[in-house]
Design a protein around this motif. Structure first.
Motif, PDB file in Angstrom:
ATOM      1  N   GLY A   1      48.428 -28.043  30.886  1.00 36.81           N
ATOM      2  CA  GLY A   1      48.218 -28.830  32.099  1.00 36.81           C
ATOM      3  C   GLY A   1      48.579 -30.281  31.885  1.00 36.81           C
ATOM      4  O   GLY A   1      49.197 -30.651  30.884  1.00 36.81           O
ATOM      5  N   ILE A   2      48.179 -31.113  32.841  1.00 37.42           N
ATOM      6  CA  ILE A   2      48.481 -32.540  32.827  1.00 37.42           C
ATOM      7  C   ILE A   2      47.203 -33.301  33.127  1.00 37.42           C
ATOM      8  O   ILE A   2      46.451 -32.936  34.033  1.00 37.42           O
ATOM      9  CB  ILE A   2      49.563 -32.881  33.876  1.00 37.42           C
ATOM     10  CG1 ILE A   2      50.864 -32.149  33.555  1.00 37.42           C
ATOM     11  CG2 ILE A   2      49.811 -34.386  33.940  1.00 37.42           C
ATOM     12  CD1 ILE A   2      51.909 -32.255  34.652  1.00 37.42           C
ATOM     13  N   TYR A   3      46.943 -34.346  32.362  1.00 36.30           N
ATOM     14  CA  TYR A   3      45.770 -35.178  32.619  1.00 36.30           C
ATOM     15  C   TYR A   3      46.189 -36.639  32.651  1.00 36.30           C
ATOM     16  O   TYR A   3      47.232 -37.024  32.108  1.00 36.30           O
ATOM     17  CB  TYR A   3      44.699 -34.974  31.539  1.00 36.30           C
ATOM     18  CG  TYR A   3      45.060 -35.557  30.188  1.00 36.30           C
ATOM     19  CD1 TYR A   3      44.691 -36.852  29.842  1.00 36.30           C
ATOM     20  CD2 TYR A   3      45.775 -34.812  29.255  1.00 36.30           C
ATOM     21  CE1 TYR A   3      45.033 -37.390  28.617  1.00 36.30           C
ATOM     22  CE2 TYR A   3      46.110 -35.339  28.026  1.00 36.30           C
ATOM     23  CZ  TYR A   3      45.734 -36.634  27.700  1.00 36.30           C
ATOM     24  OH  TYR A   3      46.074 -37.178  26.495  1.00 36.30           O
ATOM     25  N   GLY A   4      45.367 -37.457  33.298  1.00 37.83           N
ATOM     26  CA  GLY A   4      45.689 -38.877  33.340  1.00 37.83           C
ATOM     27  C   GLY A   4      44.752 -39.646  34.242  1.00 37.83           C
ATOM     28  O   GLY A   4      43.738 -39.135  34.726  1.00 37.83           O
ATOM     29  N   SER A   5      45.118 -40.890  34.458  1.00 40.54           N
ATOM     30  CA  SER A   5      44.359 -41.789  35.317  1.00 40.54           C
ATOM     31  C   SER A   5      44.918 -41.709  36.735  1.00 40.54           C
ATOM     32  O   SER A   5      46.127 -41.853  36.950  1.00 40.54           O
ATOM     33  CB  SER A   5      44.467 -43.228  34.787  1.00 40.54           C
ATOM     34  OG  SER A   5      43.906 -44.150  35.691  1.00 40.54           O
TER      35      SER A   5
ATOM     36  N   VAL B   1      37.366 -45.543  35.497  1.00 41.37           N
ATOM     37  CA  VAL B   1      38.643 -44.828  35.471  1.00 41.37           C
ATOM     38  C   VAL B   1      38.441 -43.465  36.122  1.00 41.37           C
ATOM     39  O   VAL B   1      37.518 -42.736  35.761  1.00 41.37           O
ATOM     40  CB  VAL B   1      39.168 -44.625  34.030  1.00 41.37           C
ATOM     41  CG1 VAL B   1      40.424 -43.764  34.040  1.00 41.37           C
ATOM     42  CG2 VAL B   1      39.459 -45.961  33.372  1.00 41.37           C
ATOM     43  N   ALA B   2      39.270 -43.127  37.096  1.00 36.82           N
ATOM     44  CA  ALA B   2      39.188 -41.821  37.750  1.00 36.82           C
ATOM     45  C   ALA B   2      40.113 -40.856  37.022  1.00 36.82           C
ATOM     46  O   ALA B   2      41.338 -41.002  37.045  1.00 36.82           O
ATOM     47  CB  ALA B   2      39.568 -41.922  39.218  1.00 36.82           C
ATOM     48  N   ILE B   3      39.528 -39.844  36.363  1.00 35.05           N
ATOM     49  CA  ILE B   3      40.324 -38.873  35.610  1.00 35.05           C
ATOM     50  C   ILE B   3      40.865 -37.799  36.540  1.00 35.05           C
ATOM     51  O   ILE B   3      40.139 -37.262  37.375  1.00 35.05           O
ATOM     52  CB  ILE B   3      39.476 -38.197  34.516  1.00 35.05           C
ATOM     53  CG1 ILE B   3      38.933 -39.234  33.538  1.00 35.05           C
ATOM     54  CG2 ILE B   3      40.292 -37.151  33.766  1.00 35.05           C
ATOM     55  CD1 ILE B   3      38.003 -38.639  32.500  1.00 35.05           C
ATOM     56  N   GLY B   4      42.142 -37.476  36.379  1.00 31.56           N
ATOM     57  CA  GLY B   4      42.756 -36.381  37.116  1.00 31.56           C
ATOM     58  C   GLY B   4      43.188 -35.278  36.158  1.00 31.56           C
ATOM     59  O   GLY B   4      43.612 -35.546  35.034  1.00 31.56           O
ATOM     60  N   LEU B   5      43.068 -34.035  36.607  1.00 30.14           N
ATOM     61  CA  LEU B   5      43.459 -32.870  35.805  1.00 30.14           C
ATOM     62  C   LEU B   5      44.256 -31.950  36.710  1.00 30.14           C
ATOM     63  O   LEU B   5      43.737 -31.449  37.706  1.00 30.14           O
ATOM     64  CB  LEU B   5      42.216 -32.170  35.265  1.00 30.14           C
ATOM     65  CG  LEU B   5      42.403 -31.008  34.292  1.00 30.14           C
ATOM     66  CD1 LEU B   5      43.156 -31.448  33.051  1.00 30.14           C
ATOM     67  CD2 LEU B   5      41.047 -30.443  33.903  1.00 30.14           C
ATOM     68  N   ALA B   6      45.545 -31.734  36.380  1.00 27.80           N
ATOM     69  CA  ALA B   6      46.428 -31.029  37.319  1.00 27.80           C
ATOM     70  C   ALA B   6      47.296 -29.989  36.619  1.00 27.80           C
ATOM     71  O   ALA B   6      47.431 -29.975  35.402  1.00 27.80           O
ATOM     72  CB  ALA B   6      47.329 -32.054  38.013  1.00 27.80           C
ATOM     73  N   ASP B   7      47.884 -29.126  37.448  1.00 27.13           N
ATOM     74  CA  ASP B   7      48.857 -28.110  36.999  1.00 27.13           C
ATOM     75  C   ASP B   7      48.358 -27.327  35.782  1.00 27.13           C
ATOM     76  O   ASP B   7      49.071 -27.128  34.802  1.00 27.13           O
ATOM     77  CB  ASP B   7      50.195 -28.774  36.660  1.00 27.13           C
ATOM     78  CG  ASP B   7      50.944 -29.208  37.890  1.00 27.13           C
ATOM     79  OD1 ASP B   7      50.454 -28.951  38.996  1.00 27.13           O
ATOM     80  OD2 ASP B   7      52.022 -29.837  37.750  1.00 27.13           O
TER      81      ASP B   7
END
Length: 235
Positions: A163-167, A225-231
């Motif tokens: 997957g992909i993670y980030g701000s 920081v808002a963490i996002g977790l995608a795909d």
């Protein structure tokens, strides 16, 4: 970050095994043996040296073949903030979000997308943007201080997750940080630091034998920081 210049360079796949001067590689629809030159080639991204490694941490060495330098595309792609996927149906390599692919590949090629069976404290599961790229049905842990969780029921049926993670863009403060942690049946598998304003990164984790995957997004006191977790694709 400056855009990495790929002009004059052909990026190739390198398996995480020991190679010799003559190695078999995929070409067209068959195989052939090539003679490659290894010269301890170094890779620099904006002046910082990159040591490319595979998912197991093994160093991948660039090589030269017919005057072209071949680099491990996943390691270089991640270093410049691009996720990397391979479509076995079309023998195609994609750099960037899968949400932008104009590919006929099915989800079975990438894996299976699972919805969490339980959430605790997360803001919402929705479309988000990280590094200027849109991701659909992603996990938004929010920027509230403390911990938030999502739980996945794997029943021991999957060996890995990518997957992909980030701000998340425009949420939280640049320069602050948060922590993203993955637990398999209560055991910490991997932990990532997510810095505000950084480009998203891709990941792959071994889930062999795991029944429950718990993902925690933690924002320490004094940070935003808002963490996002995608795909996220399970295989």
């Amino acid at each position: 970050m400056k855009k990495f210049n790929f002009k004059g360079i052909i990026c190739g796949f390198m398996a995480g095994v020991m190679v010799t001067a003559a190695i078999p590689v995929l070409a067209y629809n068959g195989t052939k043996t090539i003679s490659a030159a290894f010269k301890n080639i170094k890779i620099y991204i904006d002046g910082a040296e990159l040591t490319p490694r595979d998912a197991s941490g093994n160093v991948l060495e660039p090589f030269i073949y017919n005057g072209s330098t071949y680099l491990p595309i996943r390691a270089v792609g991640e270093a410049v903030g691009k996720s990397v996927s391979y479509d076995a149906n079309t023998n195609s390599v994609y750099l960037g979000s899968s949400s932008n692919y104009n590919s006929s590949s099915s989800s079975a090629t990438l894996g299976t997308k699972l919805k969490p069976y339980q959430t605790d404290g997360i803001q919402i599961i929705s479309d988000i943007s990280m590094g200027g790229v849109s991701y659909k049905e992603a996990v938004n842990f929010g920027s509230s201080q403390g911990s938030a969780y999502v739980y996945y029921n794997l029943s021991g049926s999957y060996n890995s997750v990518s997957g992909i993670y980030g701000s998340i863009d425009d949420e939280g403060s640049i320069g602050d940080y948060a922590v993203l942690s993955f637990y398999g049946d209560g055991i910490l598998l991997k932990e990532f630091t997510v810095n505000g304003g950084e480009l998203p990164k891709n990941f792959t984790l071994n889930l062999t034998g795991v029944s429950q995957l718990r993902v925690e997004g933690y924002v320490p006191n004094g940070n935003s920081v808002a963490i996002g977790l995608a795909d996220m694709y399970f295989k």
